[in-house]
Every structure is written in structure tokens, then in C-alpha cells.
Scaffold this active site. Sequence first.
Site, PDB file in Angstrom:
ATOM      1  CB  THR A 392      92.997 -62.723  61.652  1.00 44.26           C
ATOM      2  OG1 THR A 392      92.333 -62.742  62.918  1.00 44.26           O
ATOM      3  CG2 THR A 392      93.937 -63.901  61.592  1.00 44.26           C
ATOM      4  CB  THR A 410      94.949 -62.712  64.983  1.00 44.35           C
ATOM      5  OG1 THR A 410      93.707 -62.037  65.107  1.00 44.35           O
ATOM      6  CG2 THR A 410      95.195 -63.537  66.241  1.00 44.35           C
ATOM      7  CB  SER A 463      93.051 -69.734  67.656  1.00 45.77           C
ATOM      8  OG  SER A 463      93.222 -69.186  66.377  1.00 45.77           O
TER       9      SER A 463
HETATM   10  N1  GLY Z   1      91.091 -64.232  66.756  1.00 32.69           N
HETATM   11  C1  GLY Z   1      90.738 -65.090  65.716  1.00 32.69           C
HETATM   12  C2  GLY Z   1      91.177 -66.481  65.948  1.00 32.69           C
HETATM   13  O1  GLY Z   1      92.187 -66.709  66.570  1.00 32.69           O
HETATM   14  O2  GLY Z   1      90.522 -67.392  65.540  1.00 32.69           O
END
Ligand code: GLY
Length: 579
Positions: A392, A410, A463
Site C-alpha cells: 500500500t 494499494t 479495507s
Molecule cells: N489492502 C490493505 C487495505 O486495504 O487495508
Amino acid sequence: MQRGFRFKETSCSVFFYQVFLLNFCFLFVSTNLYSQTKINAFQYTSTKQIECKNGAVVSAHPLASKVGLSILQQGGNAIDAAIATQLALAVVYPGAGNIGGGGFMVAHLTNGKNIAIDYREKAPEKATRDMYLDANGNPQMNLSQDGHLAAGVPGTVAGLFASHKYGKLPFDKLIQPAIDLAENGFALTKREAASLNDNKNEFIKLNTSPVAFVKDVAWKLGDTLIQKELANTLKRIRDNGQKGFYAGETARFIVEEMQKNGGLINFEDLEKYTAKERPVDNFMYKGYRIITMPLPSSGGIIMQQMLKMIEQRNISKLKFQTQQSVQLIIEVERRAFADRGEFLGDPDFVKVPVKTLVSHQYLTKRMKDYDPSIAGKSSITKAGLVKESEETTHLSIVDVYGNAVSVTTTLNGGYGSRTVVSGAGFILNNEMDDFSVKPGVPNMYGAIGNEKNAIAPGKRMLSSMTPTIVLKNNKPYLVVGTPGGTTIPTSVFQTIVNVIDFGMNANDAVNKPKFHHQWLPDEVFVERDFDAATKKQLEKMGYKITNRGNIGRTELIMIKNKKIIAVGDKRGEDAAEGY
Ligand code: GLY
């Protein structure tokens, strides 16, 4: 290279810089760039902190920050710069910058409007609730994390076009620097070279065609990374807009890649993907207005819960990282993350009691059993692992017009699924792992969930990304965000508390040690430079404290007395640029 360099014709002063690359090749000047702005992709510096008056960009890579700055200097606004910076990151920072992933943008516009754009990936239509379980119902986490089946339908390109309606410059101007960086190449930093070497075996294992990230000998500082296929994909996007990604040749490359390797994404998934503008999560904390990302990110809601749970408790009196203030933060983090696992999911698919979760009454009740003399306990014993990863990436931007933009984007894990779309040259995400593959089973960040975050076709996975803007008297004061999986909301929360409650300057707010608790596992993770005496006191109280590497890579812009202070986190190669 001239040491102690200052930007000419600007009021910007450079405080820290470091020469990265001394491989003097040729001067890279993007064809469309303003004559004042020359970006040498083979010899560049990284600035950790700048102070300036007009506009600033801070991101995970010096070249991407320079691209963003060049757009601001050409008269682009912060949204334009955010688009160009994200596209540049997709080239120079392939571990997390992307066009094959997704993200969120939060912006405060100069006319007072606050916007949130959701371009989170979606589960493909052929996805099913139990697709990562074997015949005995056991999760096969390799399938949700590695390779083609781990990929959600990418949202980034749709997000860039959805945000472009708030920009000023034509899209082709914003994408050209990324095309040039991909086509002509750029010099790798030491850390990037090492990271590509670390992932070499995974790239070989998870791809059937050769990829630009692998070569016979090890990458080293100053080597040139050229990505011709990616450059061609970016050109198709430049020439055909969103359809240059979601239709035509690029779509064909994606679908062929899926069909050859057991992935699910089809033409219909790509054609149907849309980014979504959502009302921002918007609340007051001690006189500051905080605007942040709503669901499907859990980040904004749980950060709001954490701030509201400490608001009545005068944390500034407890002082920075004393046993008392750390314990209070641990306990609010525990409670917020417990709610995350229980209640949160994509609001387009499941009902989430957001109003209750952030209400004063509910949060007061939540803290009723908080006892400053006793270590709390997460009663459920199932534990996950918090992985140390720099997946990310975040960028914070302000412009001369008064716009502020906070973007977190991300691929999920570092280099996502590690599969590169053959012919199209970009890496696909492994965002499907952010769903709860089975209730109670931790994902790669140790986060657990239930039916609310179960897989369903077209659904967005929950997320933690928390792009945030703090307004003071309705003007941007802080623009902040970070990568770090589940540590994202806690890092943004702690950075805001560092400024508002502990009175820190921007540099300290970013770079002082951080710590993290996420309910399960019932452990406090602390950075290695966390105060040893405080750690001992907490252990004595009964907390399990675990040392870990870096927590987050926070990009912060503070605007104070009309001065812009931009800080790139010391934990990475993050760089601030401004004028
Ligand atoms: N893939 C990390 C998030 O979206 O929290």
C-alpha cells in the site's frame, strides 16, 4: 550535482536531502513538462522535509513526488498532481503503486466541498463465498494471497478518471510523465533494487511469461528499470481514456492472463467496474474537522471511534508515550478493532450500524470497563499474525488554490499477487485476501471478520486505508495517511493525536515511534525505538509487547501560518517536494 541545492525562483527551502543515485546517464525531461521542471530519472535527490508557500507533494518515491510537483508548477491543481503522482508510482514503485489495484481519495476542495472517491477492487462475478476453502472447509490462504485467483477487479484507472473531473489539466498531460518513466526507464534506488531481488523467486513462480522485474543477475542501486509493456498500456489509457484499460487490448490481455492461469476476472467484470463517489466520513475532534474515508474502508470509522474514545480523557496531560497514555491508546484500539471484525463490510451489500458505532452514547459504554490500572484482554483467543510489510502507499498533496488531496492506494501485499499481466506489464492485486475468507480466520494482517465481509460477486472487500484531511477553521491543516494494512488507522490516529494533543511538529508527529493493537492477536506491537521503560511498565501490567519493524510510512502535510510543511516518513524512501 550541486550539494545544498535550493529550488530557484521559489520560496521553498530544503531541509534534508540525500543523494540517491549518481549514475549520470541522460536527462529525462517529460515531453509535456513545463520548462522549469526537469526530472532526471537517473540522478535524483530525495527531500525528507520541505517548507514552502505554494504547493507540496509527499509520496513514497522521490521521482513520483517530483512528477506531482511538476504538475502543480504547470498550473495543475492538487487533484491533477494526485493523478500524475499515482501514475508515476505505478511505474517507479511497483511494490504498491499500481494500475492493477485500487484505492481511495479524500479531498477538500477550495470551494469548501469535501469528496471521497472509492476505487476499491471488487470481487469478480464468478467469485463465491467459499472459493478459498478446500473440500474440508479449511482455508487455503495461498490462493487468496498468491497468483491469479487472488486478484480483485482493479479499480485504480476508474478512480483516476473519476477524480479527473475535479482537475484542471488534460489527462494526457498527467499520464505522460509515467509513460516516459516506463518507456525510457529510471534508476533504481538501493531499496527498490533489494526489494525486486527479494521477490525474484515469487515473480518466477507466479508468472508464465518473462516479466520486467526479473533479470538473470541481481538488481543493484542505479540499474535502469524499463517497462515497455506497461508504457504501452499507459499509452492506451492516454489515447482511449478509461476504455484503454477496461476494454480493448488491455482487457484482452487481462482476460487471457486469467483464462490461462485459473483466474476469474472476465470482460464483463472489467466493463462493469465503476468507481464510486461517496459522502466523506466527517466529524469534529477538539474543534478540528476531520474528513476521512467511509466504508468500504474501516479506517475512517475506527479512527473516529478511537479519537472519540480518548476525547473525554485529556490524553495530553498523560504525555507522549508514557505508560498511561500508551495504555489508553491500546485499549481504544482494542475496542475499535473488535468492532471492525464484528460489524464492518461493504455498505452496498451489508447493513452496517455506522451511526451507532460512532455515537457518543455507544462509545461511552464501550469504555465503561476501561481501567487504567489493569491490562485489558481480548476474550477471543484465536490469533493472527501482523506481518511487517510496506504494501500500500499514500500521497498527500496541497496546491496554491487551497485544494488538499489525500490518496491511499494499494495492491494489498507487496507487489500484490506478484502476477504481471502478460503483454500489459502491470501487476495485479491480491486484494481478495482482504475479504474474510472464512469467519474468524485471520487474513495476512491478522484481521478477522465475519459474514459482513464474506466474499460475494461484485462486492468490495473491507479495507483499512485511511486517507484523511484535518481542517482548522474549515481550511486544510493536516493532510495525512499511510500504508500498513491494519496498522493504517492506528498510525493515522496516533499522528493526529501527536499533533493535536501532544503539540508535536510535523516531523516528530511522523517519525516518533508508533505502536499498534488490533484486538486479535492480543498483543501490542511496538517499533524498535519505542521507549524501553514504558515497555517494561506495560509488561508489568500484563500486556504482551512484541517488537516489530516499521509501522507505516506516513506522509504528512501541515499548513501552519500560511506555511506548508511536508514530511516524508523516515521509515522509507518517501520524499517531499514543494515550491
Ligand atoms: N489492502 C490493505 C487495505 O486495504 O487495508
